[in-house]
Design a protein around this motif. Structure first.
Motif, short mmCIF file in Angstrom:
data_model
loop_
_atom_site.label_atom_id
_atom_site.label_comp_id
_atom_site.label_asym_id
_atom_site.label_seq_id
_atom_site.Cartn_x
_atom_site.Cartn_y
_atom_site.Cartn_z
N ASP A 233 50.86 -12.28 20.59
CA ASP A 233 49.68 -12.28 19.72
C ASP A 233 49.87 -11.42 18.48
N ARG A 234 50.88 -10.56 18.44
CA ARG A 234 51.11 -9.71 17.26
C ARG A 234 51.83 -10.48 16.17
N LEU A 235 52.47 -11.58 16.50
CA LEU A 235 53.29 -12.30 15.52
C LEU A 235 52.43 -12.98 14.48
N GLY A 236 52.96 -13.02 13.26
CA GLY A 236 52.30 -13.76 12.20
C GLY A 236 52.63 -15.24 12.28
N ALA A 237 52.08 -16.00 11.36
CA ALA A 237 52.28 -17.45 11.38
C ALA A 237 53.75 -17.80 11.17
N THR A 238 54.43 -17.13 10.27
CA THR A 238 55.85 -17.40 10.02
C THR A 238 56.69 -17.08 11.24
N GLN A 239 56.41 -15.97 11.89
CA GLN A 239 57.18 -15.58 13.07
C GLN A 239 56.90 -16.53 14.24
N ARG A 240 55.65 -16.97 14.40
CA ARG A 240 55.35 -17.93 15.47
C ARG A 240 56.06 -19.26 15.23
N SER A 241 56.16 -19.67 13.98
CA SER A 241 56.87 -20.92 13.67
C SER A 241 58.36 -20.81 14.00
N ALA A 242 58.96 -19.63 13.70
CA ALA A 242 60.39 -19.45 14.01
C ALA A 242 60.62 -19.45 15.52
#
Length: 532
Positions: A233-242
């Motif tokens: 849940d700490r990840l941003g949108a870019t990190q979740r996409s990666a």
């Protein structure tokens, strides 16, 4: 041969006896029994540089002190009587190098035209005078001012205060660090760390690699790799996409630890959360080999999930909703594990129930383990972490209550330490004894400088009233009441009429002369009462 200090000096052949021709040549005996010879200043001789020099003396100006006839540093010049001699104002030599008068006798003057050999005088040890210090003629070498005694205790107190402040800072830093220091870190041996499970995996040949960015985590994944995301849940949108791309393309296993509503739509579409589990330890109730081998484990106490995706394996249900969910991915051999609780990975709970077995099966299915600890750089600034809904006390770091309690206890102990006397009072000897007359005179000068005639008159009258009350039998508590003291004093007077009330309780004098007259009248009144 040099004559001794008490031997008469023989005249030089060919030179008339000056002692017999001069009327002042009589030998003068001092009070100490020494015989004093007449002193004739030697003739100045011309030095090599043309300047005049005194025979028998060095060219250095005023380096050797003159011989003294008394131990106090002052002396008489030879040839003069002790009663009328002049004191020499030479620099006082060191007491250890002081010479007695009989040890350095004067020589008789040489004949005219003869240059006597210079007498070698020992160089005196002259202490260097500091700034602002002078030399008193005739005074012996006095020791310098002693260093202040209070300097060392002050340094000790300052050092103790610094030590206490440093210890308090260390304690506060340890308390403010909180219990989440090294949380889920495979290198941390704290109760909330995960070093124990990492060591168990190492013994089974699994290599653990710690990464802190989504780019490193995605690059390290592969068919032989297990990726553990500790805080999705700490990840941003870019990190979740990666991470989602790595799940679909790696062909390995991805373990998402307690993903919530923020990260589930991107990392695992088709899965929703169904609130928290009421129990901590749950039974597997599924056919997953890892769950059946571990048995009962601590997967509850946090999130539960629900899904309609085909091929999903639900284990450890709580009220019908699983806390462990295994989903197949598009790539053959790959899967995604959703674990609703972090309990089975913590050092403090790894040995409970089947937590260790379940953790080893979930994380040790591949030879390489990528342990992803998301950093603040990977967080999404648009995604809140729930801190806005917390109260002020919830935002304060953990352990502040213990720190406040320790500070209160320390303050109470310090107050008791400073307030308690460790023994009776000790009378200390004053460095200087001040006479009562000097103290009185100094106080009077202060009154005079301030022009406080009223205050001085009040002090004189109050002291006189107290002494008179003791003489006439008036109690000390009523000594300053005119109705009690004035009649008793008036009854003891035998002279002429005296205004006792104006004298003892009158107004302040207008000038210094009136103050002096008041003091005289008070003395006369007290003297008359004493003698009546």
């Amino acid at each position: 041969m040099t004559p001794g200090p008490h031997e008469p000096t023989a005249p030089t052949p060919g030179e008339p006896d000056r002692a017999s021709q001069s009327p002042d040549a009589r030998s003068t005996a001092g009070s100490d029994g020494h015989e004093w010879k007449p002193y004739h200043p030697p003739q100045a001789a011309e030095g090599p540089d043309g300047a005049g020099q005194v025979p028998g003396h060095s060219a250095q100006p005023a380096e050797a002190p003159s011989a003294t006839a008394a131990s106090g540093g002052g002396g008489w010049v030879s040839g003069r009587s002790p009663q009328g001699a002049e004191r020499t104002a030479a620099e006082p030599p060191d007491p250890q190098h002081r010479s007695a008068p009989e040890e350095t006798p004067r020589r008789a003057p040489a004949p005219t035209g003869t240059t006597p050999a210079p007498a070698e005088a020992p160089a005196p040890h002259t202490p260097a005078a500091g700034p602002g210090q002078g030399t008193v003629p005739g005074a012996g070498g006095a020791p310098g001012p002693a260093p202040a005694r209070g300097r060392r205790p002050a340094v000790r107190r300052a050092a103790a205060l610094l030590a206490v402040l440093a210890a308090g800072a260390v304690i506060l830093a340890a308390l403010n660090s909180g219990t989440r220091h090294g949380h889920l870190d495979p290198r941390s041996a704290d109760p909330a760390g995960s070093r124990a499970v990492a060591e168990l995996l190492k013994e089974r040949g699994v290599t653990t690699r710690v990464v802190t960015t989504a780019r490193e985590a995605a690059a390290a994944t592969g068919p032989r790799t297990t990726l553990l995301v500790t805080d999705p849940d700490r990840l941003g949108a870019t990190q979740r996409s990666a991470i989602r791309s790595a799940i679909d393309l790696s062909g390995g296993r991805t373990v998402l630890l307690a993903p919530g509503e923020v990260s589930l739509p991107d990392l695992s579409p088709g899965v929703r959360t169904e609130g928290d589990s009421r129990r901590d330890d749950l039974d597997p109730r599924c056919t997953l080999p890892a769950a059946t081998s571990a048995g009962r484990a601590g997967t509850g106490g946090n999130l539960r999930y629900t899904t309609t995706l085909p091929g999903a394996t639900a284990c450890y249900p709580s009220d019908g909703r699983p806390t462990l969910l295994v989903l197949p991915t598009g790539t053959t051999g790959g899967d995604t594990v959703l674990l609703g609780s972090e309990t089975i990975l913590l050092n403090e709970s790894l040995a409970e129930q089947g937590n260790a077995s379940l953790a080893l099966h979930l994380l040790g299915s591949r030879p390489d383990l990528v342990w992803y600890l998301p950093s603040l750089a990977d967080s999404d600034p648009d995604t809140g972490t729930g801190d806005a809904d917390k109260s002020l006390l919830e935002l304060v770091p953990a352990g502040w209550s213990w720190a406040l309690l320790q500070l209160c206890v320390a303050a109470v102990l310090a107050a008791l330490w400073r307030a308690r006397r460790l023994g009776p009072l000790v009378t200390e000897r004053l460095p200087v004894a001040v006479r009562a007359s000097e103290a009185t005179e100094g106080r009077a000068r202060l009154y005079r400088k301030a022009g406080a005639r009223d205050r001085a008159a009040t002090v004189l009258r109050a002291a006189t009233r107290e002494r008179l009350a003791a003489l006439v039998g008036v109690p000390p508590t009523r000594a300053h009441e005119p109705a009690s003291l004035v009649p008793a004093v008036s009854a003891r007077l035998t002279g002429g009429p005296t205004d006792v009330t104006a004298l003892l309780f009158g107004t302040a004098p207008s000038d210094d002369a009136a103050l002096v007259a008041l003091a005289d009248h008070l003395d006369a009144l007290e003297r008359e009462v004493r003698t009546s």
